[in-house]
Design a protein around this motif. Sequence first.
Motif, short mmCIF file in Angstrom:
data_model
loop_
_atom_site.label_atom_id
_atom_site.label_comp_id
_atom_site.label_asym_id
_atom_site.label_seq_id
_atom_site.Cartn_x
_atom_site.Cartn_y
_atom_site.Cartn_z
N ILE A 176 0.86 -1.18 0.00
CA ILE A 176 0.00 0.00 0.00
C ILE A 176 0.90 1.24 0.00
O ILE A 176 1.81 1.36 0.83
CB ILE A 176 -0.92 0.01 1.23
CG1 ILE A 176 -1.87 -1.19 1.20
CG2 ILE A 176 -1.71 1.31 1.31
CD1 ILE A 176 -2.66 -1.39 2.47
N GLU A 177 0.69 2.13 -0.95
CA GLU A 177 1.48 3.35 -1.05
C GLU A 177 0.75 4.45 -0.29
O GLU A 177 -0.01 5.24 -0.85
CB GLU A 177 1.70 3.73 -2.52
CG GLU A 177 2.57 2.75 -3.28
CD GLU A 177 3.99 2.69 -2.73
OE1 GLU A 177 4.51 3.76 -2.32
OE2 GLU A 177 4.57 1.59 -2.70
N ASP A 178 1.00 4.49 1.01
CA ASP A 178 0.26 5.39 1.89
C ASP A 178 0.59 6.86 1.65
O ASP A 178 -0.21 7.74 1.99
CB ASP A 178 0.53 5.03 3.35
CG ASP A 178 -0.47 5.65 4.30
OD1 ASP A 178 -1.69 5.51 4.05
OD2 ASP A 178 -0.06 6.31 5.27
N THR A 179 1.76 7.13 1.07
CA THR A 179 2.12 8.53 0.84
C THR A 179 1.11 9.24 -0.06
O THR A 179 0.91 10.45 0.07
CB THR A 179 3.52 8.65 0.22
OG1 THR A 179 3.58 7.85 -0.97
CG2 THR A 179 4.59 8.19 1.20
N LEU A 180 0.46 8.49 -0.95
CA LEU A 180 -0.56 9.10 -1.82
C LEU A 180 -1.79 9.54 -1.05
O LEU A 180 -2.59 10.33 -1.54
CB LEU A 180 -0.96 8.13 -2.93
CG LEU A 180 -0.17 8.18 -4.23
CD1 LEU A 180 -0.67 7.13 -5.19
CD2 LEU A 180 -0.24 9.55 -4.86
N SER A 181 -1.98 9.00 0.16
CA SER A 181 -3.14 9.40 0.97
C SER A 181 -2.85 10.64 1.80
O SER A 181 -3.70 11.08 2.58
CB SER A 181 -3.55 8.25 1.90
OG SER A 181 -2.62 8.12 2.97
N LEU A 182 -1.66 11.22 1.64
CA LEU A 182 -1.27 12.47 2.31
C LEU A 182 -1.49 12.38 3.83
O LEU A 182 -2.32 13.10 4.40
CB LEU A 182 -2.06 13.65 1.72
CG LEU A 182 -2.00 13.79 0.20
CD1 LEU A 182 -2.87 14.95 -0.27
CD2 LEU A 182 -0.57 13.96 -0.29
N PRO A 183 -0.76 11.50 4.50
CA PRO A 183 -0.99 11.25 5.93
C PRO A 183 -0.80 12.47 6.82
O PRO A 183 -1.29 12.48 7.96
CB PRO A 183 0.01 10.14 6.26
CG PRO A 183 0.99 10.12 5.16
CD PRO A 183 0.28 10.61 3.95
N ALA A 184 -0.08 13.50 6.35
CA ALA A 184 0.11 14.71 7.17
C ALA A 184 -1.13 15.60 7.17
O ALA A 184 -1.23 16.51 8.01
CB ALA A 184 1.32 15.50 6.65
N PRO A 186 -5.21 16.64 7.65
CA PRO A 186 -6.31 16.23 8.52
C PRO A 186 -7.15 15.14 7.86
O PRO A 186 -7.16 15.02 6.63
CB PRO A 186 -7.13 17.51 8.70
CG PRO A 186 -6.43 18.59 7.98
CD PRO A 186 -5.27 18.04 7.24
N ASP A 187 -7.86 14.35 8.65
CA ASP A 187 -8.60 13.20 8.12
C ASP A 187 -9.56 13.56 7.00
O ASP A 187 -9.73 12.80 6.05
CB ASP A 187 -9.38 12.51 9.25
CG ASP A 187 -8.46 11.72 10.17
OD1 ASP A 187 -7.28 11.49 9.79
OD2 ASP A 187 -8.90 11.35 11.27
N ASP A 188 -10.21 14.72 7.10
CA ASP A 188 -11.20 15.09 6.08
C ASP A 188 -10.56 15.60 4.78
O ASP A 188 -11.26 15.90 3.82
CB ASP A 188 -12.18 16.13 6.63
CG ASP A 188 -11.50 17.46 6.98
OD1 ASP A 188 -10.26 17.45 7.21
OD2 ASP A 188 -12.19 18.49 7.03
N MET A 234 -6.21 21.49 -4.83
CA MET A 234 -5.04 21.59 -3.98
C MET A 234 -4.65 20.23 -3.41
O MET A 234 -3.46 19.91 -3.30
CB MET A 234 -5.29 22.60 -2.87
CG MET A 234 -5.37 24.04 -3.35
SD MET A 234 -5.79 25.20 -2.02
CE MET A 234 -4.26 25.17 -1.07
N ILE A 235 -5.65 19.43 -3.08
CA ILE A 235 -5.35 18.08 -2.57
C ILE A 235 -4.76 17.23 -3.68
O ILE A 235 -3.76 16.52 -3.47
CB ILE A 235 -6.62 17.44 -1.98
CG1 ILE A 235 -7.06 18.18 -0.72
CG2 ILE A 235 -6.38 15.95 -1.67
CD1 ILE A 235 -8.40 17.71 -0.15
N PRO A 294 1.37 24.27 -2.45
CA PRO A 294 0.81 24.90 -1.26
C PRO A 294 0.06 23.89 -0.40
O PRO A 294 -0.59 22.99 -0.90
CB PRO A 294 -0.14 25.97 -1.83
CG PRO A 294 -0.48 25.45 -3.19
CD PRO A 294 0.75 24.75 -3.68
N GLY A 295 0.16 24.07 0.89
CA GLY A 295 -0.55 23.19 1.81
C GLY A 295 -1.99 23.62 1.99
O GLY A 295 -2.46 24.56 1.36
N LEU A 296 -2.68 22.96 2.87
CA LEU A 296 -4.09 23.26 3.13
C LEU A 296 -4.23 23.84 4.52
O LEU A 296 -3.66 23.34 5.47
CB LEU A 296 -4.93 21.99 3.01
CG LEU A 296 -4.98 21.38 1.61
CD1 LEU A 296 -5.50 19.96 1.68
CD2 LEU A 296 -5.86 22.21 0.71
N SER A 297 -4.97 24.90 4.59
CA SER A 297 -5.16 25.52 5.90
C SER A 297 -6.27 24.82 6.66
O SER A 297 -7.08 24.11 6.08
CB SER A 297 -5.51 26.99 5.74
OG SER A 297 -6.68 27.14 4.93
#
Length: 297
Positions: A176-184, A186-188, A234-235, A294-297
């Motif tokens: 499973i390539e978890d990095t694609l799920s952007l673990p950093a 927030p869950d939503d 952005m995601i 850019p990250g997500l606020s």
Amino acid sequence: MMRFLAACLVVLSGSVGALASQVTVASWNLGWHMDLQTVQHWIGECSKNYVEDPATGKFKPSQEAWFQSGWDIDAFKIEGWDVGQLPVCKVYTAGGTVRVNLEAYRKRQQQIANFIAMFIPADIIAFQEVSGEQSVREVLPNGDSDYDFCPVTGYKVQRLVIAWKKTLGEKVSCAIEDTLSLPANPDDKRPRPGLALTLKIDGKLLRIMDVHLKSSCVSPFDGGNLEGTGKDCMILQQQVDPLENWIESAAADGAKIVLLGDFNRNFWHELRDQRPARTDASGTSSPRPAACCPGLS
């Protein structure tokens, strides 16, 4: 309800045809597809009667006179409903919510199985939006006995599974390539992970990545600009780096690479879009600058 994406793939770092064996690959998003045990539980929960608790705004099972069927309620408002394990009740629509019964679902499974047997003579099939390995086993020809499996487990209900014919080659790894799920994030704001399978065919390595990228950032011509500031785009933009990193790493030893799945983009529009592949216009032969995403606020 079923989106067929056979042969929607990108081949990188050499042709799969360069293997001694000819390998055919297909991809299919089955649209919230479940195994029979899961769907039976889901139908039972959706068929219950619920009453809203005015104190919490949540619905609870009840037989009181003013109850509503689960099929008519937003499942996010049902107390204790885990959308990571079961789809919402309104997931299938045809001019209104489809109230599914087990007989109808068995018919759906048979239709999928017939389609695969008749029209998808592929050695490798990458699935998206399935509840797990069992849901794929139940729709493959010959009672699944001809296939091996690489599944995503334990990640919500829209999972990935890769099935391949046992005679094709030896499994080297399934990850499973978890990095694609952007673990950093927030869950939503976490999309789905990827699924990577490595096979050894005729002594050569073939690496396959099955993806189901962030939805609702459709294409540049539909307003879904990767460089835009919309939440979904952005995601999706954040998924570019881990995807690039996997490709570069997977191809480093000369293995053949196949990237396929549901990209949630309109590729015909992408082909006509003359902007650079990267949102910061940098070349794809080097790592992207850290400031590009850019990250997500």
